[in-house]
Design an enzyme around this catalytic site. Structure first.
Site, PDB file in Angstrom:
ATOM      1  CB  CYS A 114      70.312   9.351  50.331  1.00 46.71           C
ATOM      2  SG  CYS A 114      71.651   8.856  51.422  1.00 46.71           S
ATOM      3  CG  HIS A 251      67.587  11.993  52.734  1.00 48.77           C
ATOM      4  ND1 HIS A 251      67.514  10.740  53.278  1.00 48.77           N
ATOM      5  CD2 HIS A 251      68.910  12.260  52.550  1.00 48.77           C
ATOM      6  CE1 HIS A 251      68.740  10.268  53.429  1.00 48.77           C
ATOM      7  NE2 HIS A 251      69.605  11.163  52.989  1.00 48.77           N
ATOM      8  CG  ASN A 281      71.551   9.611  55.803  1.00 49.66           C
ATOM      9  OD1 ASN A 281      70.675   8.915  55.290  1.00 49.66           O
ATOM     10  ND2 ASN A 281      72.374  10.363  55.096  1.00 49.66           N
TER      11      ASN A 281
END
Ligand code: UT7
Length: 324
Positions: A114, A251, A281
């Protein structure tokens, strides 16, 4: 000094939109639980045969168009992904061909899950600063739907597929924080936390692709602390405070992580770009996707000071201050 100026942004989401109710037909979950605990309303999943390189190419094309440049101008591709088309060669080399770039320049993948886009941006920025690239494509692209365990409700509802890209162009700056471009980047890793978020397969271990495993509650706890610290690190390095920021592009892992971090830093919620409700996500794609959305809808304007941050498996985490 040389600066990496953000010349264009692009995004791509697969057409297949999957709602929380759609997932509730596959696992014991509910739209209510997912919205309340994560802020996610839906996500996009790639179609069968649609690969990370396809998503990455579409986002990169959009970034080139936004910059008013054609693929001939590109002299570096750094692609952040944890879900490459193949174990090797790098998906970036496929993107180089699909975009119609001239062959020869470096193109490679980078894996920091990520945080991948922050890592890729840092690498490309250093290429530019070293005079080794003049026009760099930095892409985050993922097909996480391929590595989800659809029998594990604690993880399969959290992730989606997508891609975002930025085009960095080398320009001379003065070295002041009023310069356009990447002002600084800050990266970290702590391999001791490997087992909190990982994929249980790989070519060297199981000879399978494996599926995503996560201890969500522990990851959450670390995320708020690490993201808070790495945002302050970026501000301190530039002699700035949170009040100087026009936008934060975090994020998109969990709305509660985003809100909790912003609150701890005293950043007003109006300054935070959130796309988690629509994208979920998307790992390395989440920051450039959110950035592209906010540029395209006119919120982020030329001259704005933006802070990017991310945290993911490894653990890895990072931040970047950019004047657009
Ligand atoms: O991008 C990489 C970084 N990743 C992250 O940052 C993710 C970080 N973690 C999180 O976002 C959150 O921890 C989660 C969203 C994963 C979980 O939220 P939580 O508030 O920490 O829930 P929990 O794990 O404490 O679970 C609470 C309850 C449990 O039931 P019991 O044991 O209290 O009876 C779970 O079994 O919620 C249950 N649960 C679910 N219920 C319905 C877990 N997943 C689901 C689900 N639907 N999908």
């Amino acid at each position: 000094m040389l600066r990496s100026v953000l010349a264009g942004c692009g995004a791509y989401l697969p057409a297949n939109k999957v709602t929380n109710d759609d997932l509730a037909k596959r696992v014991a979950t509910s739209d209510e639980w997912i919205r309340e605990r994560t802020g996610i309303h839906c996500r996009h999943f790639a179609e069968e045969g649609e690969m990370t390189s396809d998503l990455a190419t579409a986002a990169a094309r959009a970034a080139l168009e936004d910059a008013g440049l054609d693929a001939e101008a590109v002299d570096l591709i750094v692609l952040a992904t944890a879900t490459p088309d193949n174990t090797f060669p790098a998906t970036a080399t496929k993107v180089q061909v699909k975009l119609g770039c001239r062959p020869g320049f470096p193109a490679f993948d980078l894996q920091a899950v990520c945080s991948g886009f922050l890592y890729a941006l840092t690498v490309a920025d250093n290429f530019v600063k070293a005079g080794q690239a003049k026009c760099a494509l930095v892409i985050g692209a993922e097909t996480f739907s391929r590595i989800l365990d659809f029998e594990d409700r604690t993880t399969c509802v959290l992730f989606g597929d997508g891609a975002g890209a930025v085009l960095l162009r080398a320009e001379e700056g003065t070295g002041a924080t009023t310069d356009k471009g990447v002002l600084s980047t800050h990266l970290h890793a702590d391999g001791r936390q490997h087992d909190l978020l990982y994929v249980d397969g790989g070519p060297s271990s199981t000879q399978t692709t494996g599926l995503l495993r996560m201890h969500g509650r522990e990851v959450f706890r670390h995320a708020v602390v690490n993201l808070h610290d790495v945002v302050l690190e970026a501000l301190d390095a530039n002699g700035l405070t949170a009040a100087d920021l026009d936008w934060v592009v975090p994020h998109q892992a969990n709305k509660r992580i985003i809100d909790g971090t912003a609150k701890k830093l005293g950043i007003s919620p109006e300054k935070i770009i959130t796309t988690i409700s629509e994208h979920a996500n998307t790992s390395a794609a989440s920051v450039p996707l959110a950035l592209s959305v906010a540029r395209a809808d006119g919120r982020i304007k030329s001259g704005d000071l933006i802070l990017l941050e991310a945290m993911g498996g490894g653990f890895t985490w990072g931040s970047a201050l950019v004047r657009v």
